[in-house]
Design a protein around this motif. Sequence first.
Motif, PDB file in Angstrom:
ATOM      1  N   GLY A 124      15.959 -11.823  -4.352  1.00  0.00           N
ATOM      2  CA  GLY A 124      16.751 -10.600  -4.443  1.00  0.00           C
ATOM      3  C   GLY A 124      16.064  -9.383  -3.862  1.00  0.00           C
ATOM      4  N   HIS A 125      15.099  -9.567  -2.969  1.00  0.00           N
ATOM      5  CA  HIS A 125      14.344  -8.458  -2.389  1.00  0.00           C
ATOM      6  C   HIS A 125      15.051  -7.983  -1.122  1.00  0.00           C
ATOM      7  N   ASP A 126      16.072  -7.140  -1.290  1.00  0.00           N
ATOM      8  CA  ASP A 126      16.885  -6.740  -0.137  1.00  0.00           C
ATOM      9  C   ASP A 126      16.109  -5.858   0.822  1.00  0.00           C
ATOM     10  N   GLU A 127      15.203  -5.012   0.316  1.00  0.00           N
ATOM     11  CA  GLU A 127      14.445  -4.146   1.212  1.00  0.00           C
ATOM     12  C   GLU A 127      13.503  -4.963   2.096  1.00  0.00           C
ATOM     13  N   ILE A 128      12.851  -5.946   1.516  1.00  0.00           N
ATOM     14  CA  ILE A 128      11.966  -6.804   2.319  1.00  0.00           C
ATOM     15  C   ILE A 128      12.784  -7.609   3.323  1.00  0.00           C
ATOM     16  N   LEU A 129      13.938  -8.121   2.905  1.00  0.00           N
ATOM     17  CA  LEU A 129      14.796  -8.863   3.832  1.00  0.00           C
ATOM     18  C   LEU A 129      15.240  -7.978   4.982  1.00  0.00           C
ATOM     19  N   SER A 130      15.524  -6.710   4.702  1.00  0.00           N
ATOM     20  CA  SER A 130      15.913  -5.789   5.768  1.00  0.00           C
ATOM     21  C   SER A 130      14.790  -5.593   6.768  1.00  0.00           C
ATOM     22  N   ILE A 131      13.544  -5.523   6.270  1.00  0.00           N
ATOM     23  CA  ILE A 131      12.398  -5.378   7.173  1.00  0.00           C
ATOM     24  C   ILE A 131      12.227  -6.641   8.014  1.00  0.00           C
ATOM     25  N   LEU A 132      12.377  -7.805   7.407  1.00  0.00           N
ATOM     26  CA  LEU A 132      12.250  -9.056   8.167  1.00  0.00           C
ATOM     27  C   LEU A 132      13.312  -9.135   9.258  1.00  0.00           C
ATOM     28  N   LEU A 133      14.522  -8.701   8.948  1.00  0.00           N
ATOM     29  CA  LEU A 133      15.580  -8.692   9.964  1.00  0.00           C
ATOM     30  C   LEU A 133      15.234  -7.731  11.090  1.00  0.00           C
ATOM     31  N   GLY A 134      14.627  -6.597  10.740  1.00  0.00           N
ATOM     32  CA  GLY A 134      14.228  -5.641  11.764  1.00  0.00           C
ATOM     33  C   GLY A 134      13.137  -6.160  12.665  1.00  0.00           C
ATOM     34  N   PHE A 135      12.361  -7.123  12.196  1.00  0.00           N
ATOM     35  CA  PHE A 135      11.296  -7.709  13.014  1.00  0.00           C
ATOM     36  C   PHE A 135      11.765  -8.968  13.740  1.00  0.00           C
ATOM     37  N   GLY A 136      13.070  -9.153  13.864  1.00  0.00           N
ATOM     38  CA  GLY A 136      13.592 -10.210  14.731  1.00  0.00           C
ATOM     39  C   GLY A 136      13.996 -11.482  14.040  1.00  0.00           C
TER      40      GLY A 136
END
Length: 709
Positions: free
Chosen positions: A206-218
């Motif tokens: 449920g870590h949406d902020e971390i998932l958003s960062i991972l998506l931003g890194f490709g």
Amino acid sequence: MPHKKNVDRFGATRLARECEKGDLKTVQGAYDAAPDELDQQDYAGITPLQKAALNGFPDVVKFLLQKGCRTDCQNSDRDTPLIDAVENGHFEVVKILLNVARVNPHHQNKQGQRALDVLREDVDDAEEIEKELRRAMQRESNGADESARDAGASQDASSTNLLYNEYNTETLRIKAAEGNMGAVAELLNSNIKPNMACGAAAARGGHDEILSILLGFGMKADPDPMKHSETPMLAAIGRGHLKVIKLLLEQDNFDPTRRNREGKTYWEVAEERRGPKWQQERDTLKEHYNEYRRQHQRSPKKSRARHLSPTRSQTNNRENGRKTTASSEPPKGRGRLVSARELQQRELQQHRELKRRRRVVADESESESDDSDVRGPVKPAAKAKPKPSYDAPRDNGLSSPEAPEKRLGRKSGSGERSRKSDTVPRDAPPPELDAMEDIKQETPEPIKTERLAKAERLAEAERLEAEKAAEKAAAEAREAEEAEKTRLATEQARIAAEKAQRDREERLQALPRALRRALQRGKNRPLHFDGEEMGISANFLPVHRVRFKEIDPDSPESHHDEWWILSFQAAGILGLPQLDLIEFPDWERHPVTEPQRQRFLRGYDLAQLAQDFRFPMEGCAEFDPQAIERVMAETRAQFLKMPLEWVRWDDFEAALRGGGYEHLANLKVTTASYIHVHDPAVVNGDVRKPRSFLDVILGSAAARNESHS
């Protein structure tokens, strides 16, 4: 908080220790003596309720619940009593926690695992435990507060905790599952590329902020669930993580109409799992499903008929009902480009027509009807509309309505045809030839050359573009293939590393305590006593040496006086990771027989290997002679089964003097040689008494004498 003297070296109180043993009467006595220890945690964050649940004591669990203990307790890994009980297959404890204590079955630990996720199929009551968990999860699916449920799973943006971790994708996956924002950011800034497993771990927790960062890194947000059993979206569904689900749905090109391997869409999976807030999950996914289908619905293709324009114009002579073929010049059109081949064919056709007309004009004996058949009737002057050339200027002399009659020597409106010989001299050029020459002169040679060059340039450009497209497609295919190979290699390496780690842990668990700790800690050990820890000298000194003639009586006499030692002593002192001494392939080795192993034990004090931490002394509250006897028996059995080899003492001494073991510089390596492995332990008729554990601690004169020999 109780005074430090009431806890052991692990921070556990007396109540916690009694709960771990499971005797209800002693637990009641410990509680009566110190009621304030009911919810006290040890250094690992474990409470008495967790210890009772972990070991499967339902009576103790009921007693603690009756006394009002906390039911939402969790250790440093965010494991709860329910997770511990499920993982160890304690069905009765699970029922009490779910039905009496009404604990949260949706709680997730640091790795994003719920109690249902840690259930192993090999436990005895796996099916009953799963049914009980699913019943409780459906009961709590809409009543659980998501903020309260994930209170312990916050995303830590300050701590990195990467001091003892490798910088690789597996570490990134672990930190993403834990919600460690600082560690994830540091790994990503170190060029560690996230993969689908990292995204699934963050989504599961449920870590949406971390998932958003991972998506931003490709990281890819929409892997095909038909090919992968757990994608970020599948990991989030059924856990009440609405923020994660909405984040993934908002990504560009995310297809909410995909289906998993069972042929179910995302909203159907949410309806099937019925996790927390499952109605909201289903409605959100279904809404995006319908919206995506409406926007991407394709209209039927319209078929269009292709019309081919004729290459030659034909005129219909309405006066006499006959068709005459016009000159082979191209019709007036849209000015399309002409290829070199088509231009050559057109010029060849004009040349053939010109030769045919020359033959017709030169034949004076030809009849008037034949001449009419060849050239066809001429239209009246008022209706003559000759076609201008395709490429040449329009004013070429043929557009005049009187030109045909003047050249052919005809009288307008006379109704009588005259022969050419009456009006045209024999040596005059044929009129058709003059007309064709005029037409040909309308397209200058430079223009033809320019058009031909332009067509060639266009064809070359098309060819180069096609080659570039083919090269790009081939490069993309190669990149995809290399990426897939890299992914497979990474996955295989990860699986192999995990298997090697599991195998190593299994081998270490089969070793005695002191030897196991030496191989696990390596150089990070004290040389001598350090509090309760024994240290290298107490566990492995003196080194027991044996003459090679006792090991192999049939060996050459030149080797009889060589000193040899058992491999576990070398590995324990040096702190090697494995017992097989793979770091020293050049060492001489000799196998250990079973009788030699038994005779070695006659003179060796097993208490050295049985204690990684010193046994409690007699008179202490923790002193338990039966427990010490069990440890000694277990150590003896482990010693008889562990792999052993004889190695040369000189090789071991050379390794100590070599590089890499500076931490042993202040260690005085003492030796002893009173153990015999060929004959009974008799030297010069005297039976040597094995050194006791007290001798190991205080040192003996015999050992000191041996160290000087």
